[in-house]
Enzyme design. Structure first.
Site, PDB file in Angstrom:
ATOM      1  N   HIS A  23       0.831  -1.205   0.000  1.00 27.98           N
ATOM      2  CA  HIS A  23       0.000   0.000   0.000  1.00 27.98           C
ATOM      3  C   HIS A  23       0.870   1.261   0.000  1.00 27.98           C
ATOM      4  O   HIS A  23       1.999   1.223  -0.438  1.00 27.98           O
ATOM      5  CB  HIS A  23      -1.008  -0.044   1.155  1.00 27.98           C
ATOM      6  CG  HIS A  23      -1.810  -1.314   1.150  1.00 27.98           C
ATOM      7  ND1 HIS A  23      -2.830  -1.540   0.270  1.00 27.98           N
ATOM      8  CD2 HIS A  23      -1.694  -2.446   1.891  1.00 27.98           C
ATOM      9  CE1 HIS A  23      -3.337  -2.755   0.467  1.00 27.98           C
ATOM     10  NE2 HIS A  23      -2.645  -3.331   1.441  1.00 27.98           N
ATOM     11  N   GLU A  58      -2.338   0.630   7.737  1.00 24.55           N
ATOM     12  CA  GLU A  58      -1.463  -0.486   7.412  1.00 24.55           C
ATOM     13  C   GLU A  58      -0.213  -0.001   6.690  1.00 24.55           C
ATOM     14  O   GLU A  58       0.901  -0.449   6.974  1.00 24.55           O
ATOM     15  CB  GLU A  58      -2.227  -1.477   6.544  1.00 24.55           C
ATOM     16  CG  GLU A  58      -1.385  -2.581   5.984  1.00 24.55           C
ATOM     17  CD  GLU A  58      -2.128  -3.463   4.993  1.00 24.55           C
ATOM     18  OE1 GLU A  58      -1.485  -4.410   4.514  1.00 24.55           O
ATOM     19  OE2 GLU A  58      -3.302  -3.203   4.689  1.00 24.55           O
ATOM     20  N   HIS A  77       2.597  -6.761   4.974  1.00 23.48           N
ATOM     21  CA  HIS A  77       1.215  -6.300   5.117  1.00 23.48           C
ATOM     22  C   HIS A  77       0.732  -6.480   6.547  1.00 23.48           C
ATOM     23  O   HIS A  77       1.309  -7.217   7.333  1.00 23.48           O
ATOM     24  CB  HIS A  77       0.290  -7.098   4.182  1.00 23.48           C
ATOM     25  CG  HIS A  77       0.469  -6.752   2.749  1.00 23.48           C
ATOM     26  ND1 HIS A  77      -0.310  -5.835   2.094  1.00 23.48           N
ATOM     27  CD2 HIS A  77       1.367  -7.192   1.841  1.00 23.48           C
ATOM     28  CE1 HIS A  77       0.098  -5.724   0.843  1.00 23.48           C
ATOM     29  NE2 HIS A  77       1.122  -6.543   0.662  1.00 23.48           N
ATOM     30  N   GLU A 113       1.577 -11.319   6.390  1.00 18.60           N
ATOM     31  CA  GLU A 113       0.549 -10.547   7.105  1.00 18.60           C
ATOM     32  C   GLU A 113       0.974 -10.563   8.569  1.00 18.60           C
ATOM     33  O   GLU A 113       0.917 -11.594   9.235  1.00 18.60           O
ATOM     34  CB  GLU A 113      -0.829 -11.187   6.936  1.00 18.60           C
ATOM     35  CG  GLU A 113      -1.368 -11.155   5.515  1.00 18.60           C
ATOM     36  CD  GLU A 113      -2.032  -9.840   5.142  1.00 18.60           C
ATOM     37  OE1 GLU A 113      -1.968  -8.871   5.944  1.00 18.60           O
ATOM     38  OE2 GLU A 113      -2.604  -9.771   4.041  1.00 18.60           O
TER      39      GLU A 113
END
Length: 189
Positions: free
Chosen positions: A13, A27, A80, A152
């Site tokens: 992102h 995030e 992430h 993650e």
């Protein structure tokens, strides 16, 4: 002397895409904090390092893959934080593309190191193909032409994990764990 493996660190992102957002925290900023700690650590352990972004900027998925294609890393590592509609959802996950690939061993080394470093954390795994990584058709995993793993690091939507992810020491601890896992993976190259 072996060549220094090249790791392409991909803080997911960024810029106009904050990724998951919870309690005013994004995030994208957490991913970047970990990436900025991880890169120098890997470099000091005789890895070469490149980033898809090093600042809070927008980078498309296609551009991330193009960077990978241009520099031809030994591993594409995407960072992430997760989110779910259920605030109880929690855990650390490592994803690779579907099927048995060169990514699987790198992912297993990362998971083993994360489990060792964070023994009290929940790990969301899938042993249906005899290894612990989960598989998904994420663009950066299926379109990169190299080993690729997506980590993650926890759920922003979970109050406890969000508080942990936001602690000042957490990016360093995650970076140490990832570095340890990549050192184990490097021994097999």
């Amino acid at each position: 002397m072996k060549k220094r493996p090249l790791i392409l660190i991909d803080p997911g992102h960024g810029g106009t895409d904050p990724g998951a957002v919870a309690a005013g925290h994004t995030e994208a900023s957490i991913n970047l904090r970990v990436a900025q700690q991880l890169g120098p650590m890997l470099f000091s352990e005789r890895f070469d390092v490149h980033y898809t972004r090093y600042f809070d900027q927008s980078v498309s998925l296609a551009t991330r893959v193009q960077i990978s294609d241009d520099i031809r890393p030994d591993l594409f590592l995407s960072l992430h934080c997760n989110s779910a509609s259920s605030p109880g959802a929690n855990g650390i996950e490592v994803f690779t593309s579907p099927g048995q690939t060169e990514s699987d061993f790198a992912a297993t080394c990362l998971i083993d190191s994360l489990k060792f470093s964070f023994p009290d954390s929940v790990f969301r795994t899938d042993f249906s193909d005899d290894d612990p990584d989960k598989e998904a058709h994420f663009y950066v995993l299926t379109e990169t032409d190299c080993a690729a793993a997506l980590v993650e690091m926890g759920f922003l939507s979970n109050d406890e994990e969000r508080a942990w992810l936001l602690q000042e020491s957490t990016p360093l601890m995650i970076s140490l764990a990832l570095t340890s896992g990549l050192l184990a993976w490097k021994e097999t190259l």
